[in-house]
Enzyme design. Structure first.
Site, PDB file in Angstrom:
ATOM      1  N   SER A 149      33.266  42.606  47.317  1.00 45.31           N
ATOM      2  CA  SER A 149      33.146  41.545  46.309  1.00 45.31           C
ATOM      3  C   SER A 149      32.041  40.612  46.792  1.00 45.31           C
ATOM      4  O   SER A 149      31.668  40.652  47.977  1.00 45.31           O
ATOM      5  CB  SER A 149      34.480  40.788  46.242  1.00 45.31           C
ATOM      6  OG  SER A 149      34.327  39.536  45.621  1.00 45.31           O
ATOM      7  N   TYR A 162      41.993  36.920  50.159  1.00 42.19           N
ATOM      8  CA  TYR A 162      41.025  37.796  49.481  1.00 42.19           C
ATOM      9  C   TYR A 162      39.678  37.776  50.212  1.00 42.19           C
ATOM     10  O   TYR A 162      39.094  38.826  50.500  1.00 42.19           O
ATOM     11  CB  TYR A 162      40.864  37.321  48.029  1.00 42.19           C
ATOM     12  CG  TYR A 162      40.097  38.259  47.124  1.00 42.19           C
ATOM     13  CD1 TYR A 162      40.707  39.375  46.563  1.00 42.19           C
ATOM     14  CD2 TYR A 162      38.762  38.012  46.802  1.00 42.19           C
ATOM     15  CE1 TYR A 162      40.016  40.223  45.709  1.00 42.19           C
ATOM     16  CE2 TYR A 162      38.060  38.858  45.943  1.00 42.19           C
ATOM     17  CZ  TYR A 162      38.698  39.959  45.398  1.00 42.19           C
ATOM     18  OH  TYR A 162      37.999  40.797  44.555  1.00 42.19           O
TER      19      TYR A 162
HETATM   20  P1  NAD Z   1      42.645  45.784  38.008  1.00 43.58           P
HETATM   21  O1  NAD Z   1      43.836  44.895  38.147  1.00 43.58           O
HETATM   22  O2  NAD Z   1      42.087  46.033  36.638  1.00 43.58           O
HETATM   23  O3  NAD Z   1      42.929  47.208  38.680  1.00 43.58           O
HETATM   24  C1  NAD Z   1      43.476  47.321  39.953  1.00 43.58           C
HETATM   25  C2  NAD Z   1      44.236  48.640  40.061  1.00 43.58           C
HETATM   26  O4  NAD Z   1      44.742  48.742  41.404  1.00 43.58           O
HETATM   27  C3  NAD Z   1      45.463  48.711  39.127  1.00 43.58           C
HETATM   28  O5  NAD Z   1      45.423  49.935  38.399  1.00 43.58           O
HETATM   29  C4  NAD Z   1      46.655  48.661  40.076  1.00 43.58           C
HETATM   30  O6  NAD Z   1      47.783  49.405  39.621  1.00 43.58           O
HETATM   31  C5  NAD Z   1      46.055  49.273  41.334  1.00 43.58           C
HETATM   32  N1  NAD Z   1      46.812  48.917  42.543  1.00 43.58           N
HETATM   33  C6  NAD Z   1      47.277  47.688  42.896  1.00 43.58           C
HETATM   34  N2  NAD Z   1      47.960  47.779  44.045  1.00 43.58           N
HETATM   35  C7  NAD Z   1      47.918  49.081  44.429  1.00 43.58           C
HETATM   36  C8  NAD Z   1      48.445  49.795  45.538  1.00 43.58           C
HETATM   37  N3  NAD Z   1      49.176  49.182  46.489  1.00 43.58           N
HETATM   38  N4  NAD Z   1      48.198  51.127  45.608  1.00 43.58           N
HETATM   39  C9  NAD Z   1      47.480  51.751  44.655  1.00 43.58           C
HETATM   40  N5  NAD Z   1      46.974  51.133  43.588  1.00 43.58           N
HETATM   41  C10 NAD Z   1      47.190  49.812  43.478  1.00 43.58           C
HETATM   42  O7  NAD Z   1      41.542  45.147  38.972  1.00 43.58           O
HETATM   43  P2  NAD Z   1      39.942  45.308  39.059  1.00 43.58           P
HETATM   44  O8  NAD Z   1      39.352  44.014  38.665  1.00 43.58           O
HETATM   45  O9  NAD Z   1      39.485  46.564  38.419  1.00 43.58           O
HETATM   46  O10 NAD Z   1      39.772  45.401  40.643  1.00 43.58           O
HETATM   47  C11 NAD Z   1      39.447  46.593  41.332  1.00 43.58           C
HETATM   48  C12 NAD Z   1      38.799  46.233  42.657  1.00 43.58           C
HETATM   49  O11 NAD Z   1      37.595  45.496  42.415  1.00 43.58           O
HETATM   50  C13 NAD Z   1      39.665  45.339  43.566  1.00 43.58           C
HETATM   51  O12 NAD Z   1      39.516  45.754  44.903  1.00 43.58           O
HETATM   52  C14 NAD Z   1      39.053  43.975  43.365  1.00 43.58           C
HETATM   53  O13 NAD Z   1      39.256  43.121  44.457  1.00 43.58           O
HETATM   54  C15 NAD Z   1      37.581  44.339  43.209  1.00 43.58           C
HETATM   55  N6  NAD Z   1      36.767  43.314  42.557  1.00 43.58           N
HETATM   56  C16 NAD Z   1      37.064  42.883  41.304  1.00 43.58           C
HETATM   57  C17 NAD Z   1      36.254  41.910  40.727  1.00 43.58           C
HETATM   58  C18 NAD Z   1      36.530  41.388  39.351  1.00 43.58           C
HETATM   59  O14 NAD Z   1      35.927  40.373  38.989  1.00 43.58           O
HETATM   60  N7  NAD Z   1      37.361  42.019  38.549  1.00 43.58           N
HETATM   61  C19 NAD Z   1      35.161  41.393  41.430  1.00 43.58           C
HETATM   62  C20 NAD Z   1      34.893  41.862  42.700  1.00 43.58           C
HETATM   63  C21 NAD Z   1      35.706  42.834  43.261  1.00 43.58           C
END
Ligand code: NAD
Length: 267
Positions: A149, A162
């Site tokens: 991130s 985080y």
């Molecule tokens: P999201 O909530 O849409 O998806 C996350 C997925 O992870 C879900 O399907 C959930 O069921 C799964 N998950 C959660 N805990 C789990 C576990 N213990 N084992 C297996 N699966 C698990 O979130 P997103 O925004 O798509 O985030 C995905 C990644 O991107 C994360 O690592 C997040 O930190 C990172 N990220 C997101 C953003 C943002 O702005 N959305 C920015 C930077 C980084």
């Protein structure tokens, strides 16, 4: 010309939703055989069905990335059904926000378990397949991508666990880059700015409440205030970056982080 990842086996964790889901679709479109590993098996299965319907090859796998046995069993299933793993995208993640003085220790441990233990355990489970050598003594090699991130480089209030976890992924990727180089295994971190997924939608009202500002201000000032154009990064932006790193042919790009954030963070 076809993609160099056509026919390769990719595991994407947390791919039932958001960024991971788009990555799974993008790698499948390039011809990879994709395992959608998620806590949410129904969601994973439905993404796999979408990919299959579109003519790709995919498998939904139940996996809690914090559980060593579940990770090992899930990867074993992928190997059995799709073949040895060539690409790991460690993407599963959640967000819990709170000021440090109010941050529950249980929440801190849960955050580090999903983001860091999950990255470690999935990496450990796939490496034997990537390090395995052929008759000529050549390792199969592979690509590992961690979902970092902007918070792998920057800090924000209320996000102690985080930010700590996302910074930690840089360390893991750099060590794997050094250990894996001789086996043709590359490790990189993709670092998105804010992307409007369920993870972020949930934070908007939470941050408004904790910071005492409107939801509109959270979006404009907190989330996009430091971008060059006030625009959200998209799931497609992130998935294309992951695809680029998966297709990159040499160790020239390893141990790096690629920031995809509309200029919020510039390295
Ligand atoms: P999201 O909530 O849409 O998806 C996350 C997925 O992870 C879900 O399907 C959930 O069921 C799964 N998950 C959660 N805990 C789990 C576990 N213990 N084992 C297996 N699966 C698990 O979130 P997103 O925004 O798509 O985030 C995905 C990644 O991107 C994360 O690592 C997040 O930190 C990172 N990220 C997101 C953003 C943002 O702005 N959305 C920015 C930077 C980084």
């Amino acid at each position: 010309m076809g993609s160099p990842i056509a026919g390769k086996v990719a595991v994407v964790t947390g791919a039932a939703s958001g960024i991971g889901k788009e990555i799974a679709h993008t790698l499948a479109k390039a011809g990879a055989r994709v395992a959608i590993a998620d806590l949410n098996l129904e969601g994973a299965q439905s993404v796999a069905d979408e990919i299959t319907l579109a003519g790709g090859t995919a498998l939904g796998v139940a996996m809690d990335v914090t559980d060593e046995e579940a990770v090992n069993a899930g990867i074993a299933r992928v190997v059995e059904q799709l073949g040895p793993v060539d690409i790991l995208v460690s993407n599963a993640g959640i967000q819990i926000i709170n000021a440090i003085e109010d941050y529950a220790y249980a929440d801190w441990k849960k955050m580090l378990a999903i983001h860091l233990d999950g990255a470690f355990l999935t990496t450990k489970a796939v490496l034997p397949h990537m390090y395995k050598s052929d008759d000529a003594g050549q390792s199969r090699g592979g690509v590992v991508i961690y979902m970092g991130s902007v918070h792998s480089h920057e800090a924000s209030p209320l996000k102690s666990a985080y930010v700590t976890a996302k910074h930690g992924l840089l360390g893991l990727a750099r060590v794997l880059a050094k250990e894996g180089g001789k086996h043709g295994v590359r490790a990189n971190v993709v670092c998105p700015g804010f992307v409007r997924t369920p993870l972020v939608e949930k934070q908007i009202p939470e941050q408004a409440k904790t910071l005492g500002i409107s939801e509109e201000e959270v979006v404009k000032k907190v989330m996009l205030g430091q971008t060059v154009d006030g625009i959200f990064t998209t799931v497609e932006d992130v998935a294309q970056t992951v695809k680029f790193l998966c297709e990159f042919p040499s160790n020239a790009l390893t141990g790096q982080s690629v920031v995809v954030s509309h200029g919020w963070y510039m390295q």
